[in-house]
Scaffold this active site. Structure first.
Site, PDB file in Angstrom:
ATOM      1  N   SER A  15       0.836  -1.209   0.000  1.00  0.00           N
ATOM      2  CA  SER A  15       0.000   0.000   0.000  1.00  0.00           C
ATOM      3  C   SER A  15       0.870   1.257   0.000  1.00  0.00           C
ATOM      4  CB  SER A  15      -0.943   0.003   1.213  1.00  0.00           C
ATOM      5  OG  SER A  15      -0.196   0.127   2.397  1.00  0.00           O
ATOM      6  N   SER A 140      11.557   9.756   7.313  1.00  0.00           N
ATOM      7  CA  SER A 140      10.446  10.689   7.525  1.00  0.00           C
ATOM      8  C   SER A 140      11.031  12.021   7.986  1.00  0.00           C
ATOM      9  CB  SER A 140       9.549  10.128   8.632  1.00  0.00           C
ATOM     10  OG  SER A 140       8.592  11.078   9.049  1.00  0.00           O
ATOM     11  N   TYR A 153       7.662   6.574  17.096  1.00  0.00           N
ATOM     12  CA  TYR A 153       7.856   6.661  15.639  1.00  0.00           C
ATOM     13  C   TYR A 153       9.061   7.554  15.331  1.00  0.00           C
ATOM     14  CZ  TYR A 153       6.627   7.623  10.717  1.00  0.00           C
ATOM     15  OH  TYR A 153       6.640   7.752   9.343  1.00  0.00           O
ATOM     16  N   LYS A 157      12.573   6.484  13.499  1.00  0.00           N
ATOM     17  CA  LYS A 157      13.048   7.106  12.254  1.00  0.00           C
ATOM     18  C   LYS A 157      14.399   7.804  12.463  1.00  0.00           C
ATOM     19  CE  LYS A 157       9.637   5.934   9.484  1.00  0.00           C
ATOM     20  NZ  LYS A 157       9.848   5.038   8.335  1.00  0.00           N
ATOM     21  N   THR A 188      -1.508   8.762   2.263  1.00  0.00           N
ATOM     22  CA  THR A 188      -1.642   7.300   2.353  1.00  0.00           C
ATOM     23  C   THR A 188      -2.493   6.991   3.589  1.00  0.00           C
ATOM     24  OG1 THR A 188       0.196   6.915   3.887  1.00  0.00           O
ATOM     25  CG2 THR A 188       0.763   7.106   1.547  1.00  0.00           C
TER      26      THR A 188
HETATM   27  N1  LIG Z   1       2.420   8.735   4.577  1.00  0.00           N
HETATM   28  C1  LIG Z   1       3.191   9.626   5.160  1.00  0.00           C
HETATM   29  O1  LIG Z   1       2.752  10.762   5.447  1.00  0.00           O
HETATM   30  C2  LIG Z   1       4.609   9.281   5.501  1.00  0.00           C
HETATM   31  C3  LIG Z   1       5.438  10.321   5.905  1.00  0.00           C
HETATM   32  C4  LIG Z   1       6.747  10.040   6.238  1.00  0.00           C
HETATM   33  C5  LIG Z   1       7.230   8.749   6.147  1.00  0.00           C
HETATM   34  N2  LIG Z   1       6.405   7.743   5.758  1.00  0.00           N
HETATM   35  C6  LIG Z   1       6.959   6.385   5.725  1.00  0.00           C
HETATM   36  O2  LIG Z   1       6.700   5.801   4.465  1.00  0.00           O
HETATM   37  C7  LIG Z   1       6.675   4.379   4.601  1.00  0.00           C
HETATM   38  C8  LIG Z   1       5.435   3.862   3.906  1.00  0.00           C
HETATM   39  O3  LIG Z   1       4.285   4.326   4.618  1.00  0.00           O
HETATM   40  P1  LIG Z   1       2.918   4.664   3.873  1.00  0.00           P
HETATM   41  O4  LIG Z   1       2.596   6.062   4.162  1.00  0.00           O
HETATM   42  O5  LIG Z   1       2.982   4.190   2.482  1.00  0.00           O
HETATM   43  O6  LIG Z   1       1.905   3.803   4.757  1.00  0.00           O
HETATM   44  P2  LIG Z   1       1.058   2.491   4.445  1.00  0.00           P
HETATM   45  O7  LIG Z   1       0.215   2.687   3.239  1.00  0.00           O
HETATM   46  O8  LIG Z   1       0.407   2.134   5.731  1.00  0.00           O
HETATM   47  O9  LIG Z   1       2.176   1.415   4.065  1.00  0.00           O
HETATM   48  C9  LIG Z   1       2.912   0.745   5.041  1.00  0.00           C
HETATM   49  C10 LIG Z   1       3.500  -0.501   4.416  1.00  0.00           C
HETATM   50  O10 LIG Z   1       4.279  -1.160   5.412  1.00  0.00           O
HETATM   51  C11 LIG Z   1       3.943  -2.543   5.419  1.00  0.00           C
HETATM   52  N3  LIG Z   1       4.168  -3.112   6.738  1.00  0.00           N
HETATM   53  C12 LIG Z   1       3.661  -2.691   7.928  1.00  0.00           C
HETATM   54  N4  LIG Z   1       4.068  -3.505   8.915  1.00  0.00           N
HETATM   55  C13 LIG Z   1       4.857  -4.457   8.324  1.00  0.00           C
HETATM   56  C14 LIG Z   1       5.577  -5.578   8.808  1.00  0.00           C
HETATM   57  N5  LIG Z   1       5.562  -5.936  10.107  1.00  0.00           N
HETATM   58  N6  LIG Z   1       6.280  -6.329   7.925  1.00  0.00           N
HETATM   59  C15 LIG Z   1       6.290  -6.009   6.599  1.00  0.00           C
HETATM   60  N7  LIG Z   1       5.623  -4.963   6.084  1.00  0.00           N
HETATM   61  C16 LIG Z   1       4.919  -4.204   6.936  1.00  0.00           C
HETATM   62  C17 LIG Z   1       2.462  -2.567   5.038  1.00  0.00           C
HETATM   63  O11 LIG Z   1       2.122  -3.835   4.497  1.00  0.00           O
HETATM   64  P3  LIG Z   1       1.304  -5.011   5.232  1.00  0.00           P
HETATM   65  O12 LIG Z   1       0.338  -4.384   6.164  1.00  0.00           O
HETATM   66  O13 LIG Z   1       0.715  -5.715   4.066  1.00  0.00           O
HETATM   67  O14 LIG Z   1       2.353  -5.836   5.909  1.00  0.00           O
HETATM   68  C18 LIG Z   1       2.436  -1.497   3.954  1.00  0.00           C
HETATM   69  O15 LIG Z   1       2.808  -2.059   2.714  1.00  0.00           O
HETATM   70  C19 LIG Z   1       6.700   4.101   6.106  1.00  0.00           C
HETATM   71  O16 LIG Z   1       7.997   3.742   6.494  1.00  0.00           O
HETATM   72  C20 LIG Z   1       6.333   5.442   6.730  1.00  0.00           C
HETATM   73  O17 LIG Z   1       6.887   5.593   8.001  1.00  0.00           O
HETATM   74  C21 LIG Z   1       5.107   7.981   5.427  1.00  0.00           C
END
Ligand SMILES: NC(=O)c1ccc[n+]([C@@H]2O[C@H](COP(=O)([O-])OP(=O)(O)OC[C@H]3O[C@@H](n4cnc5c(N)ncnc54)[C@H](OP(=O)(O)O)[C@@H]3O)[C@@H](O)[C@H]2O)c1
Length: 265
Positions: A15, A140, A153, A157, A188
């Site tokens: 996702s 992040s 968190y 990070k 997301t």
């Molecule tokens: N969205 C933002 O605003 C934002 C900002 C800064 C940084 N980030 C970083 O970007 C990255 C992606 O986040 P996102 O925003 O795309 O959120 P997301 O849509 O919730 O995606 C998170 C992903 O991590 C996987 N995941 C979670 N727990 C896991 C585990 N134990 N083992 C393997 N996979 C796991 C989930 O897959 P499953 O549930 O299928 O395992 C999913 O594919 C993260 O590291 C997040 O901290 C996001």
């Protein structure tokens, strides 16, 4: 950089940013390995990418540290080598430190830090043997400064950024690159699965998350940073200002971060 036929392993591909990256790399004709815990969602992504690219599903759970050595061996065996690995697996947090159980800190560190660390440590000897490798860590803005409701968190990070920045400084392998990505808010569902103080899911879309940068724009900017072999890229809007305030006018950063963090839930 031409990504055609490059082998790209995306962990956290089911996702959000990871899925966006899978689509962006597929459009560039890269060969993909997609990982997360959720096989059904990975299968549906694989079907969407069919015809564009080679794509193999490799289930992986970042909290199952003992199994990760085998996951890495399987990943290496799929195409015989890996050009780029992207750590996009992550879990968020929505709770004040005072309300957060220690077990929640463990969980955040396992998924966001120890999992990517273990995978990278297991990959490094392969990168040495094959003579090249590129690791991309989706950190992040929370890896650059504190923010309310995210103590664990933010800690995870900061640890992630510290480890990967050190790899960049050591740089003991030729043709080895690390790109650290520091996104601000991206649109997301990260806040949906974010952990609350007792470890249950927050289950809500934040205002901030809803108004975040679109995933496809974020993915395009990450691909550009990878192709330019950038060491660090910030993908953010006004959060960038907060980062500079912290350096230049700390008192304003404390006031605004507190207000934004507590209002934007
Ligand atoms: N969205 C933002 O605003 C934002 C900002 C800064 C940084 N980030 C970083 O970007 C990255 C992606 O986040 P996102 O925003 O795309 O959120 P997301 O849509 O919730 O995606 C998170 C992903 O991590 C996987 N995941 C979670 N727990 C896991 C585990 N134990 N083992 C393997 N996979 C796991 C989930 O897959 P499953 O549930 O299928 O395992 C999913 O594919 C993260 O590291 C997040 O901290 C996001």
């Amino acid at each position: 950089m031409n990504f055609e036929h490059k082998v790209v392993w995306i962990i956290g591909a089911s996702s959000g940013i990871g899925a966006g990256l899978a689509k962006a790399f597929a459009a560039k004709k890269a060969r993909l390995i997609i990982s997360s815990r959720d096989n059904a969602t990975l299968r549906s992504l694989e079907q969407q990418l069919a015809g564009h690219t080679g794509c193999t599903i490799l289930p992986a759970n970042m909290t199952d540290r003992l199994a990760l050595v085998h996951v890495v061996e399987r990943a290496m065996g799929i195409y015989g080598h890996i050009d780029i690995v992207i750590h996009s697996a992550g879990v968020g947090q929505r709770s004040l430190a005072i309300d957060t159980e220690l077990s929640v800190y463990n969980q955040l560190m396992e998924v966001n830090f120890f999992g990517p660390l273990a995978v990278t440590q297991y990959l490094l000897p392969h990168f040495r043997k094959q003579g090249h490798g590129h690791v991309v860590a989706i950190s992040s803005m929370s890896g650059l400064m504190g923010f309310p409701m995210r103590s664990g968190y933010v800690a995870s990070k900061h640890a992630l950024k510290g480890y990967f920045e050190t790899l960049q400084v050591e740089h003991t392998l030729d043709n080895f690159y690390v790109t650290i990505v520091s996104p601000g808010r991206i649109k997301t569902a990260l806040s949906m699965s974010a952990l609350t103080g007792d470890g249950t899911s927050y289950d809500k879309m934040d205002k901030g998350q809803l108004n975040g940068i679109p995933v496809d724009e974020c993915a395009d900017r990450i691909l550009k940073a990878i192709s330019q072999k950038k060491k660090h890229v910030i993908i953010a809007r006004s959060e960038r200002l907060l980062y500079w305030l912290r350096i230049l006018i700390p008192a304003a950063y404390y006031r605004i971060a507190r207000k934004r963090g507590l209002d934007n839930q």
